[in-house]
Design a protein around this motif. Structure first.
Motif, PDB file in Angstrom:
ATOM      1  N   ARG A  30     -19.137  42.396  49.904  1.00 53.38           N
ATOM      2  CA  ARG A  30     -19.976  41.548  51.244  1.00 53.38           C
ATOM      3  C   ARG A  30     -19.281  40.724  50.755  1.00 53.38           C
ATOM      4  O   ARG A  30     -18.747  39.723  50.023  1.00 53.38           O
ATOM      5  N   ASP A  31     -19.571  40.084  52.462  1.00 49.32           N
ATOM      6  CA  ASP A  31     -19.416  38.875  52.730  1.00 49.32           C
ATOM      7  C   ASP A  31     -21.261  38.513  53.229  1.00 49.32           C
ATOM      8  O   ASP A  31     -21.482  38.896  53.611  1.00 49.32           O
ATOM      9  N   TYR A  32     -20.940  36.896  51.945  1.00 51.03           N
ATOM     10  CA  TYR A  32     -22.187  36.115  52.693  1.00 51.03           C
ATOM     11  C   TYR A  32     -22.175  34.993  52.756  1.00 51.03           C
ATOM     12  O   TYR A  32     -21.543  34.221  52.421  1.00 51.03           O
ATOM     13  N   ARG A  61     -23.933  27.689  51.479  1.00 55.40           N
ATOM     14  CA  ARG A  61     -23.004  28.236  50.279  1.00 55.40           C
ATOM     15  C   ARG A  61     -22.050  29.653  50.821  1.00 55.40           C
ATOM     16  O   ARG A  61     -23.374  30.532  51.192  1.00 55.40           O
ATOM     17  N   ASN A  62     -21.066  29.361  50.627  1.00 51.33           N
ATOM     18  CA  ASN A  62     -20.023  30.851  51.523  1.00 51.33           C
ATOM     19  C   ASN A  62     -19.638  31.174  50.049  1.00 51.33           C
ATOM     20  O   ASN A  62     -19.156  30.788  48.928  1.00 51.33           O
ATOM     21  N   GLU A  63     -20.276  32.982  50.267  1.00 53.13           N
ATOM     22  CA  GLU A  63     -19.556  33.946  49.372  1.00 53.13           C
ATOM     23  C   GLU A  63     -18.302  34.489  49.620  1.00 53.13           C
ATOM     24  O   GLU A  63     -18.567  35.413  50.624  1.00 53.13           O
ATOM     25  N   THR A  64     -17.687  34.412  49.010  1.00 52.22           N
ATOM     26  CA  THR A  64     -16.248  34.987  49.578  1.00 52.22           C
ATOM     27  C   THR A  64     -16.093  35.913  47.993  1.00 52.22           C
ATOM     28  O   THR A  64     -15.914  35.898  47.024  1.00 52.22           O
ATOM     29  N   LEU A 106     -16.989  34.833  44.444  1.00 48.61           N
ATOM     30  CA  LEU A 106     -17.045  33.388  44.574  1.00 48.61           C
ATOM     31  C   LEU A 106     -18.060  32.524  45.575  1.00 48.61           C
ATOM     32  O   LEU A 106     -17.661  32.521  46.510  1.00 48.61           O
ATOM     33  N   LEU A 107     -18.899  31.281  44.540  1.00 52.18           N
ATOM     34  CA  LEU A 107     -19.618  30.503  45.210  1.00 52.18           C
ATOM     35  C   LEU A 107     -18.550  29.228  46.076  1.00 52.18           C
ATOM     36  O   LEU A 107     -18.626  28.542  44.974  1.00 52.18           O
ATOM     37  N   SER A 108     -18.328  28.702  47.358  1.00 56.71           N
ATOM     38  CA  SER A 108     -18.624  27.245  47.310  1.00 56.71           C
ATOM     39  C   SER A 108     -20.005  26.853  48.214  1.00 56.71           C
ATOM     40  O   SER A 108     -19.682  27.486  48.775  1.00 56.71           O
ATOM     41  N   SER A 142     -19.850  20.695  45.332  1.00 52.40           N
ATOM     42  CA  SER A 142     -19.371  20.300  43.775  1.00 52.40           C
ATOM     43  C   SER A 142     -18.600  21.594  43.527  1.00 52.40           C
ATOM     44  O   SER A 142     -17.607  22.594  44.595  1.00 52.40           O
ATOM     45  N   GLU A 143     -18.244  21.552  42.337  1.00 51.29           N
ATOM     46  CA  GLU A 143     -17.246  23.186  41.589  1.00 51.29           C
ATOM     47  C   GLU A 143     -17.379  24.527  42.251  1.00 51.29           C
ATOM     48  O   GLU A 143     -18.918  24.732  42.031  1.00 51.29           O
ATOM     49  N   ASP A 144     -16.713  25.675  42.830  1.00 48.86           N
ATOM     50  CA  ASP A 144     -17.120  26.472  42.772  1.00 48.86           C
ATOM     51  C   ASP A 144     -17.309  27.426  42.200  1.00 48.86           C
ATOM     52  O   ASP A 144     -17.499  27.308  40.458  1.00 48.86           O
ATOM     53  N   VAL A 145     -18.556  28.220  42.434  1.00 46.33           N
ATOM     54  CA  VAL A 145     -19.158  29.443  41.059  1.00 46.33           C
ATOM     55  C   VAL A 145     -19.011  30.694  41.478  1.00 46.33           C
ATOM     56  O   VAL A 145     -18.803  30.778  42.191  1.00 46.33           O
ATOM     57  N   HIS A 146     -18.602  30.902  39.997  1.00 43.22           N
ATOM     58  CA  HIS A 146     -18.770  32.148  39.697  1.00 43.22           C
ATOM     59  C   HIS A 146     -19.935  33.324  40.114  1.00 43.22           C
ATOM     60  O   HIS A 146     -21.046  33.296  39.369  1.00 43.22           O
ATOM     61  N   LEU A 147     -20.257  35.120  41.163  1.00 36.89           N
ATOM     62  CA  LEU A 147     -21.427  35.375  41.533  1.00 36.89           C
ATOM     63  C   LEU A 147     -20.867  36.465  40.949  1.00 36.89           C
ATOM     64  O   LEU A 147     -20.414  36.949  41.415  1.00 36.89           O
TER      65      LEU A 147
END
Length: 724
Positions: A223-225, A239-242, A288-290, A295-300
């Motif tokens: 998904r793209d979110y 927040r953009n989820e790749t 991966l959230l940017s 802030s540093e990218d976040v693994h989701l």
């Protein structure tokens, strides 16, 4: 609920604003259908239109005397359209779903591969001899036993809150037993549907046992979110989820068994048992959230799912009396044992430190009971129906993630209705009134609510001549709050959001006014209409900030209003060879709630083509789904297309097809809330080839399926674990 995601796994909702190309295709299709319809009408082809007589059932049905018109396969009555399967449609079908697809009823979208039946983007209540049934039950029907199919787009009070009703009338088979086997495996993913059903007859009794199994194992999905949170002080965070992976599991099993006793024209008794199990239902998204604040990218990791089983029992008695009177009583119960779960984890990749770690697990033990009794009295030109029903839900939820806390909810509903039908020459009229009483109680807080809701309904039909009729109808219904909407136990959804139910919700009312013009022309039939709908106190989501938490709850909103225009033609381009049908709708709507008022409009529709010859059936379908506004979210089920080819040989059917041969799958949604504006796209590689093999063996002298006129609804409610 999305058809394709439900078909392969997860139930999601979506929306897409950019659909101009598809809209043009549907508009061109509708215009072309209109031109063809006009041309055929002017040509005056296919000879005379005549009345069609029906053979009597072994169980006498007390139908009113009524002038009916036959054009092609459809008979237009005052309260329904009746379709009689042609010999060709029966010969090219191995089960009830295939026969329904071969009828090509305008406005109806039937997809055997997806296991779905919808109309105008809404659910269709499926019945067999008057009782609500499942897609599996329809698939288990023998095509030779289906005498007619009744399409009711304006259900009366006895049908509850159904939008549409599709009723299969099953006649006496000529054999004493049958065995149906079918398999539909995919060729490129771990998916398959399998079914077996057997019927046996002994005198006035019939026994049936069947099972269906659907396998869906780790189908790749991503998904793209993107979301933007706006805080009360005006600051915001995006927040953009790749996506970087994900999958869906959805494996189900459904077992059923029934006993029918039929004493023609006197007594019908039915006992049914079922066991539906969700063996595996899980979705997992990895991304991966940017963040816009640098802030540093976040693994989701986002996981949601459920598992459980629902045994059901139904007992039905129908008794005929003198002077065209009938009493029908039905009892049903179900018991759900299962759990729902969700895991939401945000981790900083460089340090492996958890920013958010949420685990929710809810175990349900929920019960439901329902009983209904109807009295029906017929005269030559009129009918009176009155009924009463009672349903009860007893829900027990244990929150493992909250230290094992247990919560109870009680829900009771009582419904009374009376309805009268009268025919006067070319006019027919139906009027009735229903009243529903609803009561909620939450044991732990000793809080609850109760309400009385009237439900008026009326229909007037005028038949101008044998080819044209007009109908105007008004209907209303109530929607009670669900367990998830009233659950006040706080559930954390992610690092920002929480969900809390509202125990002060009231039963919502809905009203619909429809005008429909039906036409039967040589080789062309269909309908055109206008539909107005309003739900002045619809139950919708609501968001607000409470400190640093964005709370997702529910409210009785200021309501939804919409207006729809629709056209649904069926055209026999080459009689007995090539038939096309379609549905085109334009809808404009407005929704208001706390802090918002949103306007929305759009096109939707579907088109089907079927070519039949030499035992082969070539079918194609294109569906552009309806975009729905509810609360502050615009969602859609999937746009899909399918092509299939089948061949019948003796008791066998062999077929092959492909789902989504054109385009790419994308189900999307958009939330327009001022505190959380987000957009989601769920993507799957759905270009899926499949094969189908079916065997239909019959023997002896079989008894017809019982004619059940009503059915109570004892559906258990369920908890919903957290998730975005």
């Amino acid at each position: 609920m999305g058809k394709i995601l439900h078909f392969i796994g997860k139930e999601t909702q979506g929306e897409c604003f950019t659909y101009h190309k598809n809209m043009k295709r549907i508009a061109v299709l509708a215009f072309t259908s209109f031109l063809i319809s006009f041309a055929f009408a002017q040509s005056g082809d296919t000879g005379k239109i005549k009345a069609q007589n029906e053979q009597p059932d072994s169980i006498k049905t007390q139908e009113l005397e009524e002038v009916v018109v036959v054009a092609s396969k459809v008979i237009r009555k005052s309260d329904m359209d009746v379709y009689h399967p042609s010999q060709s449609a029966v010969e090219h079908s191995q089960n009830g779903m295939q026969l329904l697809n071969n009828l090509m009823i305008p406005s109806l979208s039937v997809n055997d591969a997806l296991g779905s039946i919808t109309a105008a983007g809404q659910s269709v209540q499926v019945r067999i001899n008057g009782r609500p049934s499942s897609i599996d039950n329809v698939r288990a029907l023998l095509p030779e036993t289906i005498k007619r199919v009744e399409w009711i787009d304006n259900p009366g009070l006895r049908y509850g809150d159904a939008n549409y009703v599709l009723n299969f009338i099953v006649a006496n088979p000529a054999v004493g037993g049958s065995l149906q086997l079918s398999a539909m495996p995919a060729l490129n993913i771990a998916w398959g549907k399998y079914m077996a059903d057997a019927k046996f007859n002994f005198g006035k009794s019939q026994f049936e046992i069947g099972n269906s199994f659907k396998l869906t194992n780790k189908i790749k999905v991503h998904r793209d979110y993107s979301e933007t949170f706006t805080y009360p002080d005006g600051s915001s965070l995006t927040r953009n989820e790749t996506p970087s992976g994900g999958y869906i599991d959805n494996t189900q099993n459904n077992l059923w068994a029934s006993y029918n006793y039929i004493r023609p024209d006197t007594t019908v008794f039915i006992a049914e048992f079922g066991m539906w199990s969700h063996l595996k239902n899980k979705s997992k998204y990895i991304g991966l959230l940017s963040l816009s604040d640098g802030s540093e990218d976040v693994h989701l990791t986002d996981v949601q799912g459920s598992e459980g089983s629902t045994p059901t029992l139904s007992l039905y008695l129908q008794q005929h009396f003198a002077h065209k009177q009938m009493l029908v009583v039905d009892f049903s119960t179900s018991f759900y044992i299962g759990e729902s779960f969700s895991d939401y984890i945000e981790t900083i990749p460089t340090t492996m430190a958890d920013l958010t770690d949420i685990h929710t697990n809810i175990k349900d033990r929920n019960q439901a009971y329902a009983i209904e009794a109807d009295y029906i009295k017929n005269w030559n030109k009129s009918r009176f129906t009155a009924g009463a029903s009672y349903s009860a839900n007893r829900n027990r939820s244990k929150y493992e993630s909250l230290g094992g806390d247990i919560y109870h909810q009680r829900q009771d509903k009582v419904y009374f209705f009376a309805e009268f039908f009268q025919r006067l020459g070319k006019w027919t009229a139906t009027a009735g009134m229903g009243v529903q009483y609803t009561d909620f109680l939450f044991k732990e807080s000793n809080r609850g609510s109760h309400s009385w809701s009237p439900r008026p309904q009326a229909t007037i039909t005028y038949s101008l001549n044998q080819s044209h009729n007009f109908r105007i109808s008004f209907t209303s219904w109530q929607t009670t709050p669900s367990l998830a909407e009233t659950n006040v136990v706080p559930q954390q959804l992610d690092g920002f959001q929480w969900r809390v139910g509202n125990q002060n919700l009231n039963t919502a009312n809905s009203y619909r006014l429809t005008f429909r013009y039906g036409f039967n022309l040589p080789r062309v039939s269909g309908s055109f209409g206008i539909r107005a709908f309003t739900s002045p106190n619809a139950i919708t989501p609501m968001l607000y900030w409470e400190g640093d938490r964005l709370v997702n709850t529910f409210e009785n909103s200021d309501g939804l209003k919409n207006l729809s225009f629709f056209l649904a033609p069926q055209i026999e381009v080459i009689p007995k060879w090539l038939t096309v049908s379609g549905y085109l709708q334009y809808r404009t709507e407005r929704m208001k709630g706390t802090g918002y008022a949103i306007n929305h409009d759009g096109w939707s529709g579907n088109a089907e083509l079927q070519l039949t010859h030499w035992g082969f059936v070539l079918s194609g379908e294109y569906n552009y789904s309806q975009r729905d506004l509810w609360g502050e979210k615009i969602t859609s089920s999937e746009d899909f297309n399918t092509i299939s080819l089948s061949y019948n040989w003796k008791d066998w059917q062999f077929g092959a097809g492909i789902l989504m041969p054109f385009g790419k799958y994308d189900q999307s949604s958009k939330l327009l809330n001022k505190w959380n504006y987000n957009e989601q796209h769920t993507r799957i590689n759905m270009r899926m080839p499949f094969i189908q093999i079916a065997w239909n063996l019959q023997w002896g002298h079989q008894k017809r399926s019982a004619n059940k006129l009503i059915d109570t609804d004892a559906s258990t409610d369920r908890s919903t674990a957290g998730g975005r």
